[in-house]
Design an enzyme around this catalytic site. Structure first.
Site, PDB file in Angstrom:
ATOM      1  N   HIS A  15       0.483  81.287  40.528  1.00  0.00           N
ATOM      2  CA  HIS A  15       0.387  82.218  39.614  1.00  0.00           C
ATOM      3  C   HIS A  15       0.199  81.807  38.067  1.00  0.00           C
ATOM      4  CE1 HIS A  15       0.061  85.506  42.610  1.00  0.00           C
ATOM      5  NE2 HIS A  15       1.003  85.172  43.114  1.00  0.00           N
ATOM      6  N   CYS A  29      -3.806  82.607  44.129  1.00  0.00           N
ATOM      7  CA  CYS A  29      -2.775  82.962  45.232  1.00  0.00           C
ATOM      8  C   CYS A  29      -3.714  83.253  46.459  1.00  0.00           C
ATOM      9  CB  CYS A  29      -1.788  84.121  44.910  1.00  0.00           C
ATOM     10  SG  CYS A  29      -0.433  84.183  45.997  1.00  0.00           S
ATOM     11  N   GLU A  81      -0.553  83.573  35.667  1.00  0.00           N
ATOM     12  CA  GLU A  81      -0.465  84.742  34.784  1.00  0.00           C
ATOM     13  C   GLU A  81       1.043  84.854  34.599  1.00  0.00           C
ATOM     14  OE1 GLU A  81      -0.673  86.512  38.740  1.00  0.00           O
ATOM     15  OE2 GLU A  81      -1.523  84.790  37.832  1.00  0.00           O
TER      16      GLU A  81
END
Length: 205
Positions: A187, A81, A189
């Site tokens: 992202h 990001c 994650e």
């Protein structure tokens, strides 16, 4: 050993949880002295505004050791990001210079070209389209894609540095790569199985 760089911005714990579940060795580096010789890869997370992120990175004292590890020693690094966006030369979001690792600038999406009621940020799941084969993208479900949340995008000077693109009113770089430097606008994650697979692919580079 993967080093997750903690300079005050990013989902450190979420990334670490994935590595814990997959038995991948990592450490969180919070001081420049933490960049030990056992480190073979780096992750540069990021959440927030460009200038705020660059300011925290400068204040941490990490820029000099990161430049040495990435540009001279050529350790693989993954920017996430805003951690990807600060790899650019500069951003429309702020006035500070970026790291300049992959030539380009960060631009704001033009709302006039976004055909949705919700204009910005670009929020939620979106597919990605690879421009070339890459080990970091092995066995990903490109149609399901990844989770995004951003209002700015990376505009590479050299199109060869774009590893994948997505569409949100216009075609933008959702992943970039030059030599050992990787950046993901989305992202991992927050992207469930696809994100876990990408982080595992990175660990194997």
């Amino acid at each position: 050993m993967i080093a997750i760089v903690n300079y005050g911005s990013g989902n450190i714990r979420a990334i670490g949880n994935i590595f814990d579940r997959c038995n991948i060795a990592y450490k969180v580096v919070e001081k420049r002295e933490g960049f030990s010789s056992e480190i073979t890869k780096l992750i540069l997370p990021g959440v927030g505004a460009f200038d705020e992120t660059m300011g925290m990175l400068k204040e941490s004292g990490f820029i000099e050791p990161l430049n040495e590890l990435v540009l001279i020693k050529k350790l693989p690094i993954l920017g996430i990001c805003v951690g990807m966006q600060i790899m650019s030369n500069h951003s429309e979001e702020g006035v500070l210079d970026g790291l300049g690792w992959i030539p380009g600038s960060v631009k704001k999406f033009d709302k006039e070209f976004i055909p949705y009621d919700t204009k910005l940020p670009h929020l939620g799941w979106n597919s990605i389209n690879l421009t070339r084969e890459s080990a970091i993208a092995k066995n990903l479900d490109l149609d399901i894609g990844f989770y995004f949340v951003h209002s700015y995008y990376y505009d590479c000077i050299d199109e060869k540095d774009v590893l994948a693109f997505s569409s949100y009113g216009l075609k933008f770089a959702s992943a970039i790569n030059r030599e050992n430097i990787y950046g993901m606008q989305f992202h991992p994650e927050k992207s469930h199985q696809n994100g876990t697979k990408l982080l595992l692919n990175f660990a194997k580079l």
